[in-house]
Write a protein that holds these residues in place. Structure first.
Motif, PDB file in Angstrom:
ATOM      1  N   MET A 105       6.732  75.769-155.982  1.00  0.00           N
ATOM      2  CA  MET A 105       6.292  74.870-154.929  1.00  0.00           C
ATOM      3  C   MET A 105       7.384  73.914-154.465  1.00  0.00           C
ATOM      4  O   MET A 105       7.201  73.203-153.477  1.00  0.00           O
ATOM      5  CB  MET A 105       5.077  74.067-155.399  1.00  0.00           C
ATOM      6  N   ALA A 106       8.507  73.883-155.146  1.00  0.00           N
ATOM      7  CA  ALA A 106       9.609  73.026-154.729  1.00  0.00           C
ATOM      8  C   ALA A 106      10.337  73.660-153.539  1.00  0.00           C
ATOM      9  O   ALA A 106      10.182  74.851-153.260  1.00  0.00           O
ATOM     10  CB  ALA A 106      10.576  72.811-155.892  1.00  0.00           C
ATOM     11  N   PRO A 107      11.126  72.868-152.798  1.00  0.00           N
ATOM     12  CA  PRO A 107      11.910  73.449-151.697  1.00  0.00           C
ATOM     13  C   PRO A 107      12.857  74.524-152.213  1.00  0.00           C
ATOM     14  O   PRO A 107      13.581  74.335-153.190  1.00  0.00           O
ATOM     15  CB  PRO A 107      12.674  72.244-151.134  1.00  0.00           C
ATOM     16  N   GLY A 108      12.853  75.661-151.540  1.00  0.00           N
ATOM     17  CA  GLY A 108      13.659  76.792-151.988  1.00  0.00           C
ATOM     18  C   GLY A 108      13.061  77.552-153.147  1.00  0.00           C
ATOM     19  O   GLY A 108      13.728  78.430-153.718  1.00  0.00           O
ATOM     20  N   GLY A 109      11.820  77.265-153.497  1.00  0.00           N
ATOM     21  CA  GLY A 109      11.199  77.941-154.636  1.00  0.00           C
ATOM     22  C   GLY A 109      10.774  79.355-154.375  1.00  0.00           C
ATOM     23  O   GLY A 109      10.342  80.051-155.302  1.00  0.00           O
ATOM     24  N   VAL A 110      10.885  79.813-153.112  1.00  0.00           N
ATOM     25  CA  VAL A 110      10.496  81.184-152.817  1.00  0.00           C
ATOM     26  C   VAL A 110      11.406  82.186-153.531  1.00  0.00           C
ATOM     27  O   VAL A 110      11.018  83.337-153.752  1.00  0.00           O
ATOM     28  CB  VAL A 110      10.519  81.409-151.285  1.00  0.00           C
TER      29      VAL A 110
END
Length: 255
Positions: free
Chosen positions: A46-51
Protein backbone atom coordinates in the motif's frame (compact mmCIF):
# COMPACT_ATOMS: atom_id res chain seq x y z
CA UNK A 1 -32.24 -49.24 22.82
CA UNK A 2 -29.51 -49.26 25.41
CA UNK A 3 -27.17 -52.20 25.87
CA UNK A 4 -26.25 -52.89 29.49
CA UNK A 5 -23.16 -54.87 30.41
CA UNK A 6 -23.84 -56.84 33.60
CA UNK A 7 -20.18 -56.98 34.57
CA UNK A 8 -19.22 -54.56 37.34
CA UNK A 9 -17.01 -51.61 36.59
CA UNK A 10 -18.22 -51.13 33.04
CA UNK A 11 -19.93 -48.08 31.63
CA UNK A 12 -23.43 -48.01 30.26
CA UNK A 13 -23.53 -46.49 26.77
CA UNK A 14 -26.04 -46.61 23.94
CA UNK A 15 -25.49 -49.47 21.53
CA UNK A 16 -24.73 -47.15 18.60
CA UNK A 17 -22.93 -44.45 20.57
CA UNK A 18 -19.37 -43.71 19.67
CA UNK A 19 -16.87 -41.36 21.24
CA UNK A 20 -16.05 -38.55 18.77
CA UNK A 21 -12.41 -38.21 17.90
CA UNK A 22 -10.72 -34.86 17.58
CA UNK A 23 -9.27 -34.10 14.19
CA UNK A 24 -5.55 -34.00 13.93
CA UNK A 25 -4.15 -30.48 14.06
CA UNK A 26 -2.42 -29.30 10.91
CA UNK A 27 1.01 -27.83 10.99
CA UNK A 28 0.22 -24.20 10.47
CA UNK A 29 2.16 -21.03 10.98
CA UNK A 30 2.50 -19.48 14.37
CA UNK A 31 0.01 -16.59 14.62
CA UNK A 32 2.83 -14.15 15.26
CA UNK A 33 4.55 -15.18 12.02
CA UNK A 34 1.31 -14.89 10.03
CA UNK A 35 0.51 -11.46 11.50
CA UNK A 36 4.01 -10.13 10.79
CA UNK A 37 3.85 -11.37 7.17
CA UNK A 38 0.40 -9.81 6.72
CA UNK A 39 1.45 -6.46 8.20
CA UNK A 40 4.67 -6.38 6.17
CA UNK A 41 2.79 -7.14 2.95
CA UNK A 42 0.09 -4.55 3.69
CA UNK A 43 2.53 -1.76 4.54
CA UNK A 44 4.82 -2.53 1.61
CA UNK A 45 2.15 -2.94 -1.07
CA UNK A 46 0.00 0.00 0.00
CA UNK A 47 3.00 2.32 0.13
CA UNK A 48 3.98 4.45 -2.91
CA UNK A 49 5.68 2.21 -5.43
CA UNK A 50 4.40 -0.90 -3.66
CA UNK A 51 3.04 -2.37 -6.87
CA UNK A 52 6.50 -3.86 -7.42
CA UNK A 53 5.92 -6.19 -4.47
CA UNK A 54 2.52 -7.42 -5.68
CA UNK A 55 3.96 -10.50 -7.48
CA UNK A 56 5.89 -11.52 -4.37
CA UNK A 57 2.77 -11.18 -2.21
CA UNK A 58 0.77 -13.21 -4.73
CA UNK A 59 3.37 -15.98 -4.62
CA UNK A 60 3.25 -15.98 -0.81
CA UNK A 61 -0.56 -16.14 -0.83
CA UNK A 62 -0.49 -18.94 -3.41
CA UNK A 63 2.00 -20.99 -1.37
CA UNK A 64 -0.01 -20.48 1.81
CA UNK A 65 -3.19 -21.60 0.06
CA UNK A 66 -1.47 -24.73 -1.26
CA UNK A 67 -0.04 -25.55 2.17
CA UNK A 68 -3.52 -25.16 3.66
CA UNK A 69 -5.14 -27.30 0.98
CA UNK A 70 -7.36 -24.46 -0.26
CA UNK A 71 -7.05 -25.30 -3.95
CA UNK A 72 -10.00 -23.16 -5.03
CA UNK A 73 -8.33 -20.10 -3.53
CA UNK A 74 -5.01 -21.12 -5.07
CA UNK A 75 -6.74 -21.15 -8.46
CA UNK A 76 -8.84 -18.03 -7.98
CA UNK A 77 -6.03 -15.85 -6.61
CA UNK A 78 -3.90 -15.69 -9.81
CA UNK A 79 -7.04 -15.44 -11.97
CA UNK A 80 -8.35 -12.44 -10.02
CA UNK A 81 -4.92 -10.82 -10.00
CA UNK A 82 -4.50 -11.42 -13.73
CA UNK A 83 -7.88 -9.89 -14.51
CA UNK A 84 -7.16 -6.84 -12.36
CA UNK A 85 -3.71 -6.45 -13.94
CA UNK A 86 -5.19 -6.69 -17.44
CA UNK A 87 -7.71 -3.95 -16.69
CA UNK A 88 -5.00 -1.83 -15.07
CA UNK A 89 -2.26 -2.05 -17.70
CA UNK A 90 -3.66 -3.48 -20.96
CA UNK A 91 -7.12 -1.94 -21.24
CA UNK A 92 -5.88 1.71 -21.24
CA UNK A 93 -3.53 0.82 -24.11
CA UNK A 94 -6.39 -0.57 -26.18
CA UNK A 95 -9.05 2.03 -25.35
CA UNK A 96 -8.07 5.60 -24.54
CA UNK A 97 -10.88 7.17 -22.54
CA UNK A 98 -11.24 8.96 -19.19
CA UNK A 99 -13.77 6.35 -18.09
CA UNK A 100 -11.34 3.56 -18.91
CA UNK A 101 -8.65 5.41 -16.99
CA UNK A 102 -10.92 5.57 -13.95
CA UNK A 103 -11.57 1.84 -14.16
CA UNK A 104 -7.84 1.24 -14.51
CA UNK A 105 -7.11 3.17 -11.32
CA UNK A 106 -9.78 1.24 -9.45
CA UNK A 107 -8.43 -2.04 -10.80
CA UNK A 108 -4.94 -1.06 -9.64
CA UNK A 109 -6.15 -0.74 -6.06
CA UNK A 110 -8.09 -3.98 -6.48
CA UNK A 111 -4.89 -5.72 -7.55
CA UNK A 112 -3.16 -4.63 -4.37
CA UNK A 113 -6.12 -5.73 -2.26
CA UNK A 114 -6.14 -9.15 -3.93
CA UNK A 115 -2.45 -9.61 -3.16
CA UNK A 116 -2.96 -8.74 0.51
CA UNK A 117 -6.26 -10.64 0.71
CA UNK A 118 -4.62 -13.94 -0.22
CA UNK A 119 -2.43 -13.75 2.89
CA UNK A 120 -5.28 -12.47 5.07
CA UNK A 121 -7.54 -15.34 3.97
CA UNK A 122 -4.95 -17.85 5.16
CA UNK A 123 -4.74 -16.15 8.53
CA UNK A 124 -8.53 -16.13 8.95
CA UNK A 125 -8.99 -19.76 7.90
CA UNK A 126 -6.14 -21.34 9.86
CA UNK A 127 -5.77 -19.28 13.04
CA UNK A 128 -8.49 -19.47 15.66
CA UNK A 129 -9.19 -16.55 18.00
CA UNK A 130 -7.81 -18.41 21.08
CA UNK A 131 -4.53 -19.11 19.25
CA UNK A 132 -4.30 -15.51 18.07
CA UNK A 133 -5.02 -14.16 21.54
CA UNK A 134 -2.43 -16.43 23.15
CA UNK A 135 0.19 -15.52 20.54
CA UNK A 136 -0.38 -11.78 20.89
CA UNK A 137 -0.20 -12.03 24.67
CA UNK A 138 3.04 -13.99 24.36
CA UNK A 139 4.40 -11.18 22.16
CA UNK A 140 3.50 -8.61 24.88
CA UNK A 141 0.96 -6.87 22.64
CA UNK A 142 -1.42 -4.56 24.56
CA UNK A 143 -4.85 -5.96 25.29
CA UNK A 144 -6.47 -3.27 23.13
CA UNK A 145 -5.06 -4.86 19.99
CA UNK A 146 -5.41 -8.41 21.31
CA UNK A 147 -9.13 -8.13 22.00
CA UNK A 148 -9.74 -6.27 18.74
CA UNK A 149 -8.01 -8.96 16.69
CA UNK A 150 -9.88 -11.78 18.41
CA UNK A 151 -13.24 -10.06 17.93
CA UNK A 152 -12.44 -9.37 14.27
CA UNK A 153 -11.74 -13.05 13.59
CA UNK A 154 -15.08 -13.93 15.20
CA UNK A 155 -17.09 -11.11 13.70
CA UNK A 156 -16.08 -11.27 10.03
CA UNK A 157 -17.14 -14.92 9.39
CA UNK A 158 -20.40 -14.27 11.28
CA UNK A 159 -21.25 -11.27 9.10
CA UNK A 160 -20.43 -13.21 5.93
CA UNK A 161 -22.76 -16.02 7.02
CA UNK A 162 -25.50 -13.54 7.90
CA UNK A 163 -25.13 -11.83 4.50
CA UNK A 164 -25.51 -15.16 2.73
CA UNK A 165 -28.61 -15.95 4.80
CA UNK A 166 -30.18 -12.57 3.94
CA UNK A 167 -29.40 -13.08 0.27
CA UNK A 168 -30.98 -16.55 0.28
CA UNK A 169 -34.08 -15.18 2.02
CA UNK A 170 -34.38 -12.44 -0.59
CA UNK A 171 -34.15 -14.98 -3.40
CA UNK A 172 -36.85 -17.14 -1.83
CA UNK A 173 -39.16 -14.11 -1.79
CA UNK A 174 -38.27 -13.10 -5.33
CA UNK A 175 -36.41 -9.97 -4.25
CA UNK A 176 -32.88 -10.97 -5.18
CA UNK A 177 -31.00 -11.40 -8.41
CA UNK A 178 -29.46 -9.08 -10.96
CA UNK A 179 -32.80 -8.27 -12.60
CA UNK A 180 -34.37 -7.09 -9.34
CA UNK A 181 -31.25 -5.08 -8.53
CA UNK A 182 -31.43 -3.30 -11.90
CA UNK A 183 -35.18 -2.61 -11.68
CA UNK A 184 -35.24 -1.36 -8.08
CA UNK A 185 -31.66 -0.69 -6.92
CA UNK A 186 -32.52 1.46 -3.90
CA UNK A 187 -35.22 -0.91 -2.71
CA UNK A 188 -32.95 -3.95 -3.15
CA UNK A 189 -30.19 -2.29 -1.14
CA UNK A 190 -32.70 -1.45 1.58
CA UNK A 191 -34.02 -5.02 1.72
CA UNK A 192 -30.46 -6.29 2.04
CA UNK A 193 -28.88 -3.79 4.44
CA UNK A 194 -31.63 -3.45 7.03
CA UNK A 195 -31.78 -7.17 8.00
CA UNK A 196 -27.99 -7.37 7.78
CA UNK A 197 -27.57 -4.44 10.19
CA UNK A 198 -30.05 -5.95 12.64
CA UNK A 199 -28.33 -9.34 12.57
CA UNK A 200 -24.93 -7.64 12.88
CA UNK A 201 -26.05 -5.85 16.05
CA UNK A 202 -27.28 -9.13 17.53
CA UNK A 203 -24.02 -10.84 16.60
CA UNK A 204 -22.01 -7.99 18.16
CA UNK A 205 -23.96 -8.30 21.42
CA UNK A 206 -23.42 -12.06 21.49
CA UNK A 207 -19.71 -11.65 20.81
CA UNK A 208 -19.40 -9.02 23.56
CA UNK A 209 -21.09 -11.31 26.08
CA UNK A 210 -18.87 -14.20 25.00
CA UNK A 211 -15.77 -12.04 25.35
CA UNK A 212 -16.72 -11.03 28.88
CA UNK A 213 -17.40 -14.64 29.85
CA UNK A 214 -14.01 -15.68 28.47
CA UNK A 215 -12.30 -13.02 30.56
CA UNK A 216 -10.85 -10.95 27.73
CA UNK A 217 -11.27 -7.75 29.74
CA UNK A 218 -9.82 -9.07 33.00
CA UNK A 219 -6.62 -7.74 34.49
CA UNK A 220 -5.29 -11.21 35.30
CA UNK A 221 -3.11 -12.73 32.61
CA UNK A 222 -4.74 -16.02 31.53
CA UNK A 223 -2.77 -19.20 30.95
CA UNK A 224 -2.91 -20.78 27.50
CA UNK A 225 -3.60 -24.51 27.30
CA UNK A 226 -1.38 -24.73 24.20
CA UNK A 227 1.34 -22.06 24.39
CA UNK A 228 2.43 -20.80 20.96
CA UNK A 229 5.74 -22.09 19.68
CA UNK A 230 7.76 -21.30 16.58
CA UNK A 231 8.45 -24.28 14.37
CA UNK A 232 9.89 -25.39 11.05
CA UNK A 233 6.97 -23.95 9.09
CA UNK A 234 7.69 -20.48 10.48
CA UNK A 235 11.36 -20.72 9.50
CA UNK A 236 10.47 -21.85 5.98
CA UNK A 237 7.85 -19.10 5.58
CA UNK A 238 10.23 -16.41 6.83
CA UNK A 239 12.98 -17.60 4.48
CA UNK A 240 10.64 -17.63 1.47
CA UNK A 241 9.35 -14.15 2.26
CA UNK A 242 12.85 -12.72 2.62
CA UNK A 243 14.00 -14.35 -0.61
CA UNK A 244 11.00 -12.97 -2.51
CA UNK A 245 11.55 -9.50 -1.02
CA UNK A 246 15.24 -9.56 -1.96
CA UNK A 247 14.41 -10.75 -5.49
CA UNK A 248 11.88 -7.93 -5.85
CA UNK A 249 14.39 -5.30 -4.70
CA UNK A 250 17.01 -6.63 -7.14
CA UNK A 251 14.45 -6.73 -9.97
CA UNK A 252 13.39 -3.16 -9.26
CA UNK A 253 16.96 -1.90 -9.09
CA UNK A 254 17.77 -3.66 -12.38
CA UNK A 255 14.83 -1.92 -14.11
Amino acid sequence: MTSIDPRPGTSVLPARASVPQRPLARRTLDPRTAVVILLAASITIMAPGGVWFVPAALVVGLLLALSEGAYRRALGLPLAAGLAAAVTYLLPLAVRSPVVGLFAVMAGFTLRLVAVGGIAAHLINTISPPRLTAALRAARIPSVFTVSGAVMLRFVPTIVAEAQAVRDAMRLRGLGGVAAMLRHPVQSIEYFTVPLMASSLRAAEDLSASALLRGLGSQTRPTAMHPPRFGLADAVAGSVVMLLAAATVLWRSAR
